[in-house]
Design a protein around this motif. Sequence first.
Motif, PDB file in Angstrom:
ATOM      1  N   SER A  63     -61.625  82.154  -1.926  1.00 49.72           N
ATOM      2  CA  SER A  63     -62.446  80.986  -1.618  1.00 49.72           C
ATOM      3  C   SER A  63     -61.797  79.690  -2.080  1.00 49.72           C
ATOM      4  CB  SER A  63     -63.832  81.126  -2.250  1.00 49.72           C
ATOM      5  OG  SER A  63     -63.730  81.105  -3.653  1.00 49.72           O
ATOM      6  N   ASP A  64     -60.995  79.729  -3.163  1.00 52.10           N
ATOM      7  CA  ASP A  64     -60.419  78.488  -3.683  1.00 52.10           C
ATOM      8  C   ASP A  64     -59.120  78.781  -4.418  1.00 52.10           C
ATOM      9  OD1 ASP A  64     -60.368  75.738  -4.124  1.00 52.10           O
ATOM     10  OD2 ASP A  64     -61.403  75.914  -6.042  1.00 52.10           O
ATOM     11  N   VAL A  65     -58.193  77.807  -4.369  1.00 45.83           N
ATOM     12  CA  VAL A  65     -56.921  77.915  -5.078  1.00 45.83           C
ATOM     13  C   VAL A  65     -56.675  76.602  -5.810  1.00 45.83           C
ATOM     14  CG1 VAL A  65     -54.428  78.201  -4.855  1.00 45.83           C
ATOM     15  CG2 VAL A  65     -55.947  79.481  -3.361  1.00 45.83           C
ATOM     16  N   ASN A  66     -56.415  76.684  -7.102  1.00 41.29           N
ATOM     17  CA  ASN A  66     -56.021  75.520  -7.897  1.00 41.29           C
ATOM     18  C   ASN A  66     -54.655  75.809  -8.493  1.00 41.29           C
ATOM     19  OD1 ASN A  66     -58.485  74.150  -7.545  1.00 41.29           O
ATOM     20  ND2 ASN A  66     -59.412  75.432  -9.118  1.00 41.29           N
ATOM     21  N   THR A  67     -53.736  74.837  -8.423  1.00 42.38           N
ATOM     22  CA  THR A  67     -52.394  75.041  -8.956  1.00 42.38           C
ATOM     23  C   THR A  67     -52.128  74.083 -10.109  1.00 42.38           C
ATOM     24  OG1 THR A  67     -51.443  73.522  -7.339  1.00 42.38           O
ATOM     25  CG2 THR A  67     -51.456  75.858  -6.769  1.00 42.38           C
ATOM     26  N   GLN A  76     -62.085  84.816 -11.274  1.00 45.03           N
ATOM     27  CA  GLN A  76     -60.848  84.086 -11.026  1.00 45.03           C
ATOM     28  C   GLN A  76     -59.676  84.874 -11.597  1.00 45.03           C
ATOM     29  OE1 GLN A  76     -61.274  80.226 -12.849  1.00 45.03           O
ATOM     30  NE2 GLN A  76     -61.867  79.299 -10.910  1.00 45.03           N
ATOM     31  N   PHE A  77     -58.530  84.764 -10.919  1.00 43.53           N
ATOM     32  CA  PHE A  77     -57.320  85.427 -11.376  1.00 43.53           C
ATOM     33  C   PHE A  77     -56.205  84.404 -11.424  1.00 43.53           C
ATOM     34  CE2 PHE A  77     -59.987  88.677  -9.591  1.00 43.53           C
ATOM     35  CZ  PHE A  77     -59.879  89.704 -10.508  1.00 43.53           C
ATOM     36  N   GLU A  97     -55.243  85.278 -22.814  1.00 44.64           N
ATOM     37  CA  GLU A  97     -56.640  85.404 -23.211  1.00 44.64           C
ATOM     38  C   GLU A  97     -57.541  84.616 -22.259  1.00 44.64           C
ATOM     39  OE1 GLU A  97     -59.420  84.788 -27.202  1.00 44.64           O
ATOM     40  OE2 GLU A  97     -57.259  84.521 -27.315  1.00 44.64           O
ATOM     41  N   LYS A  98     -57.117  83.417 -21.896  1.00 48.42           N
ATOM     42  CA  LYS A  98     -57.897  82.596 -20.989  1.00 48.42           C
ATOM     43  C   LYS A  98     -58.009  83.251 -19.606  1.00 48.42           C
ATOM     44  CE  LYS A  98     -58.049  78.018 -18.896  1.00 48.42           C
ATOM     45  NZ  LYS A  98     -57.401  76.711 -18.783  1.00 48.42           N
ATOM     46  N   ALA A  99     -56.919  83.848 -19.123  1.00 44.79           N
ATOM     47  CA  ALA A  99     -56.939  84.509 -17.818  1.00 44.79           C
ATOM     48  C   ALA A  99     -57.878  85.705 -17.821  1.00 44.79           C
ATOM     49  CB  ALA A  99     -55.528  84.935 -17.430  1.00 44.79           C
ATOM     50  N   THR A 100     -57.936  86.435 -18.916  1.00 48.04           N
ATOM     51  CA  THR A 100     -58.827  87.589 -19.024  1.00 48.04           C
ATOM     52  C   THR A 100     -60.286  87.151 -19.017  1.00 48.04           C
ATOM     53  OG1 THR A 100     -57.138  88.718 -20.312  1.00 48.04           O
ATOM     54  CG2 THR A 100     -59.340  89.634 -20.388  1.00 48.04           C
ATOM     55  N   VAL A 101     -60.607  86.068 -19.717  1.00 53.92           N
ATOM     56  CA  VAL A 101     -61.977  85.552 -19.743  1.00 53.92           C
ATOM     57  C   VAL A 101     -62.390  85.091 -18.347  1.00 53.92           C
ATOM     58  CG1 VAL A 101     -63.426  83.685 -20.638  1.00 53.92           C
ATOM     59  CG2 VAL A 101     -61.923  84.938 -22.177  1.00 53.92           C
ATOM     60  N   LEU A 102     -61.480  84.414 -17.625  1.00 49.94           N
ATOM     61  CA  LEU A 102     -61.787  83.949 -16.273  1.00 49.94           C
ATOM     62  C   LEU A 102     -61.997  85.124 -15.320  1.00 49.94           C
ATOM     63  CD1 LEU A 102     -59.339  80.948 -15.862  1.00 49.94           C
ATOM     64  CD2 LEU A 102     -61.816  80.849 -16.064  1.00 49.94           C
ATOM     65  N   ALA A 103     -61.193  86.161 -15.463  1.00 46.25           N
ATOM     66  CA  ALA A 103     -61.323  87.327 -14.577  1.00 46.25           C
ATOM     67  C   ALA A 103     -62.652  88.034 -14.798  1.00 46.25           C
ATOM     68  CB  ALA A 103     -60.157  88.289 -14.810  1.00 46.25           C
ATOM     69  N   ASP A 104     -63.087  88.123 -16.034  1.00 47.22           N
ATOM     70  CA  ASP A 104     -64.349  88.808 -16.332  1.00 47.22           C
ATOM     71  C   ASP A 104     -65.561  87.972 -15.956  1.00 47.22           C
ATOM     72  OD1 ASP A 104     -62.972  90.977 -17.297  1.00 47.22           O
ATOM     73  OD2 ASP A 104     -63.109  90.368 -19.395  1.00 47.22           O
ATOM     74  N   GLY A 105     -65.521  86.682 -16.239  1.00 46.99           N
ATOM     75  CA  GLY A 105     -66.713  85.865 -16.092  1.00 46.99           C
ATOM     76  C   GLY A 105     -66.857  85.144 -14.770  1.00 46.99           C
ATOM     77  N   LYS A 106     -65.764  84.585 -14.233  1.00 44.44           N
ATOM     78  CA  LYS A 106     -65.876  83.712 -13.072  1.00 44.44           C
ATOM     79  C   LYS A 106     -65.196  84.257 -11.822  1.00 44.44           C
ATOM     80  CE  LYS A 106     -66.431  79.436 -15.579  1.00 44.44           C
ATOM     81  NZ  LYS A 106     -66.061  78.034 -15.655  1.00 44.44           N
ATOM     82  N   ALA A 131     -51.164  79.527 -10.500  1.00 37.15           N
ATOM     83  CA  ALA A 131     -52.253  79.301  -9.557  1.00 37.15           C
ATOM     84  C   ALA A 131     -53.491  80.043 -10.036  1.00 37.15           C
ATOM     85  CB  ALA A 131     -51.864  79.778  -8.166  1.00 37.15           C
ATOM     86  N   TYR A 132     -54.620  79.340 -10.050  1.00 40.36           N
ATOM     87  CA  TYR A 132     -55.915  79.935 -10.355  1.00 40.36           C
ATOM     88  C   TYR A 132     -56.580  80.284  -9.023  1.00 40.36           C
ATOM     89  CZ  TYR A 132     -55.444  78.234 -15.137  1.00 40.36           C
ATOM     90  OH  TYR A 132     -55.018  78.015 -16.417  1.00 40.36           O
ATOM     91  N   ILE A 133     -56.810  81.569  -8.790  1.00 42.58           N
ATOM     92  CA  ILE A 133     -57.367  82.056  -7.536  1.00 42.58           C
ATOM     93  C   ILE A 133     -58.833  82.415  -7.760  1.00 42.58           C
ATOM     94  CG2 ILE A 133     -57.138  83.789  -5.712  1.00 42.58           C
ATOM     95  CD1 ILE A 133     -54.639  82.053  -6.101  1.00 42.58           C
TER      96      ILE A 133
END
Length: 99
Positions: free
Chosen positions: A55-59, A28-29, A17-26, A82-84
């Motif tokens: 542009s950015d990668v967080n692990t 991020q994948f 659910e969190k990944a879907t919200v990030l993909a739609d709003g920010k 990883a948050y892309i």
Amino acid sequence: MNQERVFKVLLGPHISEKATVLADGKNQFVFKVATDATKLEVKKAVEQLFEVKVSDVNTVKVNGKTKRTMRGMGKRNDWKKAYITLEPGQDIDFESSAN
């Protein structure tokens, strides 16, 4: 980076659910990645496989849970995600890249 390492670094998308919200709003994948993968390897793998600009990668290292089993206590495997973050105007289409 050779094609073999790309598929060893990226294990698959992490669907939640969190990944879907990030993909739609920010824009991020979230991907499951190899535990020994670095941020630079993840960035190059995503750019090469999906033909987008990152542009950015967080692990994040996720520790496996300890679970009770019939034979005593067991432990799930540790894994890494990883948050892309993509450049503005970029998008990953998982359906067309699978072909």
